[in-house]
Design a protein around this motif. Structure first.
Motif, PDB file in Angstrom:
ATOM      1  N   VAL A  95      39.794  -7.619 157.087  1.00  0.00           N
ATOM      2  CA  VAL A  95      40.839  -6.738 156.556  1.00  0.00           C
ATOM      3  C   VAL A  95      42.062  -6.725 157.473  1.00  0.00           C
ATOM      4  N   GLY A  96      41.814  -6.518 158.776  1.00  0.00           N
ATOM      5  CA  GLY A  96      42.920  -6.426 159.717  1.00  0.00           C
ATOM      6  C   GLY A  96      43.697  -7.719 159.852  1.00  0.00           C
ATOM      7  N   LYS A  97      42.991  -8.817 159.952  1.00  0.00           N
ATOM      8  CA  LYS A  97      43.675 -10.088 160.139  1.00  0.00           C
ATOM      9  C   LYS A  97      44.354 -10.582 158.858  1.00  0.00           C
ATOM     10  N   THR A  98      43.838 -10.174 157.697  1.00  0.00           N
ATOM     11  CA  THR A  98      44.535 -10.502 156.454  1.00  0.00           C
ATOM     12  C   THR A  98      45.900  -9.812 156.430  1.00  0.00           C
ATOM     13  N   ALA A  99      45.928  -8.546 156.869  1.00  0.00           N
ATOM     14  CA  ALA A  99      47.214  -7.854 156.979  1.00  0.00           C
ATOM     15  C   ALA A  99      48.102  -8.513 158.031  1.00  0.00           C
ATOM     16  N   SER A 100      47.485  -9.056 159.105  1.00  0.00           N
ATOM     17  CA  SER A 100      48.268  -9.786 160.114  1.00  0.00           C
ATOM     18  C   SER A 100      48.950 -10.999 159.487  1.00  0.00           C
ATOM     19  N   CYS A 101      48.237 -11.673 158.593  1.00  0.00           N
ATOM     20  CA  CYS A 101      48.840 -12.820 157.898  1.00  0.00           C
ATOM     21  C   CYS A 101      50.076 -12.392 157.122  1.00  0.00           C
ATOM     22  N   ALA A 102      49.970 -11.265 156.435  1.00  0.00           N
ATOM     23  CA  ALA A 102      51.114 -10.763 155.678  1.00  0.00           C
ATOM     24  C   ALA A 102      52.276 -10.433 156.615  1.00  0.00           C
ATOM     25  N   ALA A 103      51.958  -9.815 157.757  1.00  0.00           N
ATOM     26  CA  ALA A 103      53.013  -9.483 158.719  1.00  0.00           C
ATOM     27  C   ALA A 103      53.679 -10.744 159.250  1.00  0.00           C
ATOM     28  N   MET A 104      52.904 -11.782 159.523  1.00  0.00           N
ATOM     29  CA  MET A 104      53.481 -13.030 160.014  1.00  0.00           C
ATOM     30  C   MET A 104      54.356 -13.689 158.946  1.00  0.00           C
ATOM     31  N   ALA A 105      53.897 -13.646 157.695  1.00  0.00           N
ATOM     32  CA  ALA A 105      54.696 -14.222 156.617  1.00  0.00           C
ATOM     33  C   ALA A 105      56.016 -13.473 156.468  1.00  0.00           C
ATOM     34  N   MET A 106      55.966 -12.142 156.578  1.00  0.00           N
ATOM     35  CA  MET A 106      57.194 -11.356 156.499  1.00  0.00           C
ATOM     36  C   MET A 106      58.116 -11.622 157.682  1.00  0.00           C
ATOM     37  N   THR A 107      57.538 -11.890 158.841  1.00  0.00           N
ATOM     38  CA  THR A 107      58.346 -12.229 160.016  1.00  0.00           C
ATOM     39  C   THR A 107      59.072 -13.541 159.806  1.00  0.00           C
ATOM     40  N   VAL A 108      58.404 -14.507 159.172  1.00  0.00           N
ATOM     41  CA  VAL A 108      59.068 -15.766 158.826  1.00  0.00           C
ATOM     42  C   VAL A 108      60.311 -15.481 157.996  1.00  0.00           C
ATOM     43  N   GLY A 109      60.156 -14.626 156.981  1.00  0.00           N
ATOM     44  CA  GLY A 109      61.285 -14.301 156.126  1.00  0.00           C
ATOM     45  C   GLY A 109      62.382 -13.546 156.843  1.00  0.00           C
ATOM     46  N   ALA A 110      61.989 -12.553 157.671  1.00  0.00           N
ATOM     47  CA  ALA A 110      62.977 -11.718 158.349  1.00  0.00           C
ATOM     48  C   ALA A 110      63.851 -12.525 159.295  1.00  0.00           C
ATOM     49  N   TYR A 111      63.283 -13.531 159.952  1.00  0.00           N
ATOM     50  CA  TYR A 111      64.044 -14.306 160.933  1.00  0.00           C
ATOM     51  C   TYR A 111      64.713 -15.532 160.338  1.00  0.00           C
ATOM     52  N   LEU A 112      64.064 -16.188 159.386  1.00  0.00           N
ATOM     53  CA  LEU A 112      64.617 -17.443 158.879  1.00  0.00           C
ATOM     54  C   LEU A 112      65.482 -17.258 157.639  1.00  0.00           C
ATOM     55  N   VAL A 113      65.106 -16.309 156.783  1.00  0.00           N
ATOM     56  CA  VAL A 113      65.848 -16.134 155.529  1.00  0.00           C
ATOM     57  C   VAL A 113      66.148 -14.654 155.318  1.00  0.00           C
ATOM     58  N   PRO A 114      66.939 -14.039 156.186  1.00  0.00           N
ATOM     59  CA  PRO A 114      67.258 -12.613 156.016  1.00  0.00           C
ATOM     60  C   PRO A 114      67.937 -12.368 154.670  1.00  0.00           C
ATOM     61  N   GLY A 115      67.472 -11.326 153.978  1.00  0.00           N
ATOM     62  CA  GLY A 115      67.987 -11.031 152.647  1.00  0.00           C
ATOM     63  C   GLY A 115      67.077 -11.518 151.547  1.00  0.00           C
ATOM     64  N   ALA A 116      66.222 -12.473 151.849  1.00  0.00           N
ATOM     65  CA  ALA A 116      65.256 -12.986 150.865  1.00  0.00           C
ATOM     66  C   ALA A 116      63.878 -13.076 151.523  1.00  0.00           C
ATOM     67  N   GLU A 117      63.513 -11.993 152.231  1.00  0.00           N
ATOM     68  CA  GLU A 117      62.304 -12.012 153.044  1.00  0.00           C
ATOM     69  C   GLU A 117      61.038 -12.253 152.234  1.00  0.00           C
ATOM     70  N   ARG A 118      60.910 -11.557 151.106  1.00  0.00           N
ATOM     71  CA  ARG A 118      59.669 -11.682 150.338  1.00  0.00           C
ATOM     72  C   ARG A 118      59.518 -13.078 149.729  1.00  0.00           C
ATOM     73  N   VAL A 119      60.615 -13.628 149.242  1.00  0.00           N
ATOM     74  CA  VAL A 119      60.552 -14.993 148.684  1.00  0.00           C
ATOM     75  C   VAL A 119      60.127 -15.980 149.766  1.00  0.00           C
ATOM     76  N   ALA A 120      60.717 -15.853 150.955  1.00  0.00           N
ATOM     77  CA  ALA A 120      60.350 -16.744 152.056  1.00  0.00           C
ATOM     78  C   ALA A 120      58.904 -16.520 152.482  1.00  0.00           C
ATOM     79  N   ALA A 121      58.450 -15.259 152.487  1.00  0.00           N
ATOM     80  CA  ALA A 121      57.068 -14.962 152.872  1.00  0.00           C
ATOM     81  C   ALA A 121      56.082 -15.585 151.902  1.00  0.00           C
TER      82      ALA A 121
END
Length: 420
Positions: A95-121
């Motif tokens: 459970v915890g690490k699955t949420a970690s995966c989501a956090a990492m995917a969102m971090t990809v979006g926040a840093y690489l594609v700001p404004g389209a975070e969810r699509v990038a995630a």
């Protein structure tokens, strides 16, 4: 045919593995949510999280020496406390690490594609899941390369923050680093510590090396302490730079505070360096997390603690494809319904409960401890305290998922016991 692993790793090797496991995307993602909770007292919260991490890692080390096999606390809880506690640890990990995966995917979006975070995630999750289905394995060389890139980017930010500007002195304001104008809020500091615990994820990787380390009783505890000390110093210096340049209010409201700090120090034209490093670190962490969760789910499925279909291994690629697809689908769902703070809080809740079981199991190994087993007792109490102090949505959501999983397990166990 040999069945035992070779003891080839020394202290420096174990420390390197620990550093590679901890220095990643967490340091880029966690400052905003943690500062929103702790305010200007986020660095003391970091110190609290580090103490908890040390206790957890030492408890895991004591158990790893006795049970040098795959599975971590899933095995330790089962062997020392019973099957139900083993399942609870494994379920909390998934459970915890699955949420970690989501956090990492969102971090990809926040840093690489700001404004389209969810699509990038979503794109990152699909990409990583597809690569894993083809049998992609993490290589030590790739992991070291990612760590090197991240360290170079962070070092550049730190040097720029401390380097005197022409005619203006230091680039950061030390008065904003700790405390600011507000008085400390104990609950906020504990909540911040619980969220910051996310950034230390991975240190227990050292404890899983019991079968491959020379003199593990001596080497593993020392490697844990050294690796955690190095990471704590790095995180403290990054925190000083981020808070000193942006201030607590700006950090709390930022989805990419390290990149925003770089933009102030270097200018917008060079801030992409930090954004690229953070995105690379997050992608690497996401790849490794999906691999680890799918293998843990496969191991639990083999024991009948998860649907046995998840234990299916592809004949062509030799990977647990059903488990990997299931993990990817759940991570996609979390990304679509949660934000970064929620994902980090949810992850910390599950992982803190996982380590609470580890500390409880370590307490039963009394001959390993001097001074009355203070370490596992402190670790257990601290894990439960930080888990309870997390945002209420994380506690309620995480607690509901954990209890549902435990209820299903107990029902299945009862049905197996009642079967003729």
């Amino acid at each position: 045919m040999p069945t035992a692993l070779r003891r080839t790793l020394g202290l420096s090797d174990a420390v390197t593995i620990g550093l590679g496991s901890m220095i990643g995307a967490g340091v880029f993602a966690v400052w905003g949510p943690a500062t929103a909770a702790a305010g200007g007292w986020v660095l003391p919260a970091l110190a609290v999280a580090a103490v908890v991490a040390v206790c957890n890692a030492l408890s895991s080390s004591a158990l790893a020496v006795r049970y040098p096999s795959a599975g971590g606390t899933y095995v330790y809880g089962r062997e020392r406390l019973g099957e139900v506690w083993g399942f609870l640890a494994g379920w909390c990990f998934v459970v915890g690490k699955t949420a970690s995966c989501a956090a990492m995917a969102m971090t990809v979006g926040a840093y690489l594609v700001p404004g389209a975070e969810r699509v990038a995630a979503v794109t990152a999750i699909l990409l990583v899941t597809g690569l894993n289905l083809l049998g992609v394995r993490r290589s030590v060389g790739a992991s070291r390369a990612i760590v090197a890139v991240v360290l170079c980017a962070l070092t550049g930010v730190l040097v720029a923050a401390l380097w005197p500007r022409a005619g203006s002195g230091m680039a950061l304001e030390l008065g904003r680093v700790v405390g600011g104008d507000g008085a400390p809020d104990a609950h906020g500091v504990l909540q911040g510590a619980g969220l910051l615990f996310f950034a230390f994820a991975g240190y227990a990787r050292i404890a899983t090396l019991g079968e491959e380390v020379r003199d593990p009783v001596r080497v593993i505890p020392r490697a844990v302490v050294v690796a955690l000390a190095v990471v704590l110093v790095l995180y403290l210096t990054v925190g000083v730079a981020v808070l000193g340049v942006l201030g607590p209010d700006a950090v709390a409201g930022s989805a990419a505070p390290v990149a925003d700090t770089a933009a102030v120090l270097w200018g917008a034209d060079l801030a992409w360096v930090v954004r690229a490093a953070a995105g690379l670190a997050a992608l690497g962490a996401l790849l490794n997390l999906v691999l680890g969760i799918s293998r843990t789910a496969m191991a639990m499925a083999r024991d009948g603690n998860l649907p046995r279909r998840l234990a299916t291994v592809s004949r062509t690629a030799a990977v647990p494809r059903t488990a990997e697809v299931a993990v990817g689908a759940v991570v996609l769902l979390v990304v679509l319904v949660a934000d970064l703070r929620g994902a980090i809080g949810f992850s910390s809740f599950g992982v803190l409960l996982y380590y609470a079981v580890a500390n409880a199991a370590a307490f039963t190994v009394r001959d390993q401890w001097r001074g009355g087993a203070v370490v596992p007792v402190l670790g257990l109490l601290a894990c439960l305290t930080l888990a309870a102090a997390l945002p209420s949505s994380s506690v309620i959501g995480g607690g509901t998922v954990v209890l549902l999983g435990l209820a299903v397990h107990l029902l299945r166990r009862h049905q197996r016991g009642a079967a003729p």
